[in-house]
Design a protein around this motif. Structure first.
Motif, short mmCIF file in Angstrom:
data_model
loop_
_atom_site.label_atom_id
_atom_site.label_comp_id
_atom_site.label_asym_id
_atom_site.label_seq_id
_atom_site.Cartn_x
_atom_site.Cartn_y
_atom_site.Cartn_z
N TYR A 118 -1.97 -12.58 -3.05
CA TYR A 118 -1.65 -10.92 -2.60
C TYR A 118 -1.30 -9.97 -4.08
CZ TYR A 118 -2.77 -12.47 2.47
OH TYR A 118 -3.41 -12.43 3.14
N GLU A 119 -1.54 -8.76 -4.42
CA GLU A 119 -1.44 -8.37 -5.45
C GLU A 119 -0.15 -7.13 -5.38
OE1 GLU A 119 -4.71 -7.61 -7.43
OE2 GLU A 119 -4.77 -9.37 -8.24
N SER A 120 -0.07 -7.05 -3.80
CA SER A 120 0.79 -5.87 -3.26
C SER A 120 1.28 -6.13 -2.29
CB SER A 120 -0.03 -4.16 -3.41
OG SER A 120 0.48 -2.94 -4.07
N ILE A 121 2.62 -6.08 -1.95
CA ILE A 121 3.24 -6.23 -0.81
C ILE A 121 4.35 -5.32 -0.38
CG2 ILE A 121 5.01 -8.08 0.76
CD1 ILE A 121 2.68 -9.83 -1.61
N HIS A 122 3.66 -4.59 0.72
CA HIS A 122 5.14 -3.34 0.94
C HIS A 122 5.89 -3.93 2.29
CE1 HIS A 122 3.17 -1.26 -2.57
NE2 HIS A 122 2.23 -2.50 -1.95
N SER A 150 0.85 5.57 -16.43
CA SER A 150 1.55 3.89 -16.14
C SER A 150 0.52 3.70 -14.79
CB SER A 150 2.97 4.25 -15.68
OG SER A 150 3.62 3.27 -14.27
N THR A 151 0.03 2.16 -14.40
CA THR A 151 -0.40 2.09 -13.50
C THR A 151 0.82 1.32 -12.21
OG1 THR A 151 -0.66 -0.11 -14.55
CG2 THR A 151 -2.27 1.22 -14.50
N GLU A 152 1.71 1.79 -12.36
CA GLU A 152 2.78 1.54 -11.04
C GLU A 152 2.25 1.53 -9.98
OE1 GLU A 152 5.23 -0.58 -11.02
OE2 GLU A 152 6.18 -0.41 -13.21
N LEU A 153 1.63 2.83 -9.21
CA LEU A 153 1.10 2.81 -8.57
C LEU A 153 -0.06 2.40 -8.00
CD1 LEU A 153 2.13 6.62 -8.13
CD2 LEU A 153 3.02 5.30 -7.27
N GLY A 154 -0.68 1.38 -8.66
CA GLY A 154 -2.03 0.41 -8.42
C GLY A 154 -3.55 1.03 -9.40
N ARG A 155 -3.24 2.43 -9.86
CA ARG A 155 -4.27 2.50 -10.32
C ARG A 155 -3.60 3.56 -11.22
NH1 ARG A 155 -7.28 2.85 -5.77
NH2 ARG A 155 -7.57 5.35 -5.57
N LEU A 188 -0.41 12.02 -9.32
CA LEU A 188 -0.42 10.66 -9.05
C LEU A 188 -2.05 10.01 -9.31
CD1 LEU A 188 0.88 11.39 -5.30
CD2 LEU A 188 1.87 10.27 -7.20
N PRO A 189 -2.37 8.41 -8.60
CA PRO A 189 -3.98 8.06 -8.99
C PRO A 189 -5.34 8.91 -8.68
CG PRO A 189 -2.16 6.62 -8.18
CD PRO A 189 -1.24 8.04 -8.42
N SER A 190 -4.85 9.56 -7.33
CA SER A 190 -6.07 9.92 -6.95
C SER A 190 -6.30 11.64 -7.75
CB SER A 190 -5.66 10.60 -5.24
OG SER A 190 -4.14 11.15 -5.23
N THR A 191 -5.19 12.82 -8.13
CA THR A 191 -5.54 13.91 -8.82
C THR A 191 -6.10 12.92 -10.12
OG1 THR A 191 -3.53 14.61 -7.79
CG2 THR A 191 -3.97 15.43 -9.45
N HIS A 192 -5.39 11.78 -10.49
CA HIS A 192 -5.23 11.79 -12.04
C HIS A 192 -7.06 12.01 -12.00
CE1 HIS A 192 -5.44 9.37 -15.97
NE2 HIS A 192 -4.21 9.61 -15.67
N GLN A 193 -7.72 10.51 -11.42
CA GLN A 193 -9.05 10.70 -11.10
C GLN A 193 -9.72 12.03 -10.57
OE1 GLN A 193 -9.83 7.05 -8.62
NE2 GLN A 193 -12.30 8.14 -8.34
N ILE A 194 -9.35 12.69 -10.62
CA ILE A 194 -10.06 13.60 -9.89
C ILE A 194 -10.48 14.56 -11.18
CG2 ILE A 194 -10.20 16.29 -9.00
CD1 ILE A 194 -9.01 14.82 -6.55
N ALA A 208 -2.65 1.83 -4.93
CA ALA A 208 -3.35 3.58 -4.47
C ALA A 208 -3.22 4.17 -3.21
CB ALA A 208 -3.57 3.99 -5.60
N ASP A 209 -4.34 3.73 -2.54
CA ASP A 209 -4.20 4.11 -1.20
C ASP A 209 -2.97 4.02 -0.67
OD1 ASP A 209 -7.07 4.52 -2.26
OD2 ASP A 209 -7.61 2.48 -1.96
N TRP A 210 -2.15 3.56 -0.21
CA TRP A 210 -0.85 2.71 -0.09
C TRP A 210 -0.27 4.83 -0.12
CZ3 TRP A 210 1.38 0.96 4.09
CH2 TRP A 210 2.59 0.64 4.69
N TYR A 211 -0.44 5.02 -1.60
CA TYR A 211 1.20 6.13 -1.48
C TYR A 211 -0.18 7.48 -1.51
CZ TYR A 211 4.05 2.45 -2.97
OH TYR A 211 5.34 1.74 -3.52
N SER A 212 -1.37 7.07 -0.82
CA SER A 212 -1.70 8.59 -0.66
C SER A 212 -0.75 9.60 -0.07
CB SER A 212 -2.98 9.08 -0.01
OG SER A 212 -3.97 8.16 -0.50
N ASN A 213 -1.00 11.22 -1.44
CA ASN A 213 -0.09 11.86 -0.41
C ASN A 213 0.15 12.69 0.51
OD1 ASN A 213 -2.46 13.68 -0.62
ND2 ASN A 213 -1.89 13.54 -2.84
N GLU A 214 -0.17 13.71 1.22
CA GLU A 214 0.28 13.91 2.13
C GLU A 214 -1.29 14.81 2.63
OE1 GLU A 214 2.97 16.37 5.31
OE2 GLU A 214 3.62 16.15 3.28
N SER A 215 -1.45 15.25 1.61
CA SER A 215 -2.82 15.80 1.95
C SER A 215 -4.02 15.07 2.45
CB SER A 215 -3.28 16.92 1.04
OG SER A 215 -1.85 17.66 1.39
#
Length: 549
Positions: free
Chosen positions: A234-238, A423-428, A379-385, A264-271
């Motif tokens: 398992y690569e990410s555990i919370h 950084s990739t601390e948040l998955g992506r 954040l990763p999703s914003t970065h990707q957008i 990265a999906d675990w750390y999705s923002n509120e929106s």
């Protein structure tokens, strides 16, 4: 850092030196900084821009009440039970109806099921593991069924765990929920490996703990579970908890991701969470779980962090992290950013602005801590957008509208790559940009940097194919210290590595700014070019593009 290169004539392949802030950005601030960075960058950082981005548009519309929606969702879900008998192939349908479950029990059901379900991008096949005593699991099934993406639910008893390979023969699972509270933490490696093999690549395992720590942070065995799961793969555990349940006692849960990118999906923002809930679930179907609740679950408790740091064993890296990252050291000496001035950098013709000390500085001094908490976090999703918008504009180079999009988004891209570090601390991949004058700290070529940890590596001697582990450390699967102190880690942990004289330029080490193994070779090659004068910095490249337009 630098994005993927483009062959377009409107290329956004900005090189790495980030200290070059242009007069054009200052002079055209009303349009670029206010209308682009304020409305786009700030919105992107907060995630609110997602409701305006292509396929998210429809998700921003209000959801009309539809009492048939849940019934239709339930009708299409196949519910199977693996019977506790010799016949493992027979399945019977289960009719799930909501009984008179107590309110406090409902909190537990929602807290166990929905964080993992809403984190997975498209959960279709779900397994629920019930107790040997056949305690009613219909409330768990009911919560799973609320997600309209679900097509099949398979229920097995703890007695059938040894038959998991057979159960998974018809297909892997997106989410596995162990509804049975985990009370025995030893000897679970066989079961954990079986569950791991039953998950698809983006699969998520959920464990239901009675309790993992005491209120003072004494470990009750969870470290053994997390260490074992990390060894299995398992690569990410919370770990997260909810304290609004059985008579005020807290219930704790564990989610384990098979792929690190799922973090990265675990750390999705509120929106983003609001949008996913809107797409899958009628909010009236949820009693306690919502987007703000999910944000609470994203950060482990202080008790979990304490148990992690006080636990027996652990390598030197864990011990050092526990010592370094658990809040700011009150003994740390800080030089305020007001003790620096901005001027023309001495690192080359195209290096742009630089940061200069107005007084002597001792070795080991932090700089600008008072501004570090104000950093921009993309954040990763914003970065990707941002990357996708630039790629789209590059793809349609020559089209008038594509040109306008790239011209606008390039201000945000230049801000992110020219002044930020990845950084990739948040998955992506995600970015952090200093909010104050620290953004003008230029790279010290050939190891001449005076701010940051000395690693012995420079852009000239580092291996282009393999990032050094001392610079590019792979994040741990389970690390509550980093989870609780991530913004501090990304913003304020460096200090001067030698004494500096008044008037000397502050120089940073950009090798640590790359942050993504995907772009390591490309970025270091570009950094070498900037140090030998054959390439220019991000902001200079952006200014040139603006001047040509």
């Amino acid at each position: 850092m630098d994005g993927k290169p483009s062959s377009s004539s409107m290329s956004r392949n900005f090189p790495l030196l980030r200290g070059d802030r242009s007069y054009q950005i200052h002079l055209s601030g009303a349009f670029i900084l206010l209308s682009i960075i304020s409305s786009a960058s700030i919105a992107l950082i907060t995630g609110r821009v997602t409701i305006f981005y292509h396929d998210y548009v429809n998700a921003s519309l209000p959801l009309p009440p539809n009492p048939q929606r849940q019934l239709e969702a339930e009708a299409k879900v196949q519910l199977h039970i693996i019977p506790d008998s010799d016949s493992k192939t027979e399945c019977s349908e289960v009719v799930v109806t909501e009984d008179e479950t107590t309110v406090k029990e409902k909190v537990n059901y929602e807290a166990l099921v929905h964080p993992a379900m809403i984190t997975h991008p498209n959960p279709k096949r779900v397994m629920i593991i019930e107790s040997r005593e056949k305690v009613d699991t219909s409330p768990f099934k009911l919560e799973v069924q609320k997600h309209t993406s679900v097509q099949e639910i398979v229920v097995i008893s703890e007695n059938e765990k040894d038959e998991l390979d057979e159960v998974a023969g018809s297909g892997l699972f997106d989410v596995i929920i162990e509804a049975v509270p985990v009370t025995i933490v030893t000897g679970r490696s066989h079961i954990s490996k079986l569950l791991f093999n039953c998950l698809e690549d983006k699969g998520i395992l959920v464990l239901n703990f009675d309790k993992t720590t005491t209120h003072t942070g004494q470990d009750l065995g969870y470290l053994e579970v997390t260490d074992e799961m990390e060894k299995i793969g398992y690569e990410s555990i919370h770990l997260y908890e909810d304290d609004i349940n059985d008579f005020g006692t807290r219930r704790e849960f564990l989610v384990a991701f098979k792929a690190f990118a799922s973090r990265a999906d675990w750390y999705s923002n509120e929106s983003e969470i609001h949008i996913r809930l809107h797409r899958r679930i009628n909010n009236s179907d949820l009693n306690f779980f919502d987007a703000p609740t999910m944000l609470k679950y994203q950060i482990p408790s202080k008790a979990i962090e304490t148990a992690y740091c006080q636990g027996q064993g652990g390598d030197n890296v864990r011990k050092e992290d526990c010592k370094k990252f658990r809040g700011l050291n009150p003994q740390l000496s800080n030089m305020p950013i007001s003790d620096f001035s901005v001027g023309q950098s001495g690192m080359g013709e195209h290096s742009g602005r630089g940061l200069f000390a107005t007084k002597d500085i001792k070795e080991g001094q932090a700089i600008g801590l008072e501004k570090s908490s104000l950093s921009y976090f993309i954040l990763p999703s914003t970065h990707q957008i941002i990357e996708e918008m630039c790629d789209w504009a590059d793809q349609y180079d020559g089209e008038a509208y594509a040109y306008e999009v790239l011209k606008s988004i390039s201000a945000v891209e230049a801000f992110k790559t020219g002044y930020g570090f990845w950084s990739t601390e948040l998955g992506r991949a995600h970015s952090t940009v200093d909010s104050g004058a620290m953004m003008f700290c230029n790279h010290g070529c050939n190891g001449t940097y005076n701010f940051g940890r000395v690693t012995g590596f420079t852009e000239a001697n580092v291996d282009l194919k393999e990032p050094p582990e001392s610079i590019f450390r792979k994040p741990r699967a389970f690390d509550p210290v980093t989870e609780r102190n991530m913004r501090q880690d990304l913003s304020s942990m460096s200090s001067t590595n030698r004494a500096m004289k008044q008037g000397e330029e502050l120089l940073c080490d950009y090798l640590s700014y790359v942050g993504s193994a995907q772009y390591w070779e490309e970025d270091i090659a570009s950094l070498r070019g900037q140090c030998d004068g054959s390439e220019v910095g991000d902001i200079s490249s952006y200014e040139s593009m603006q001047a040509r337009s």
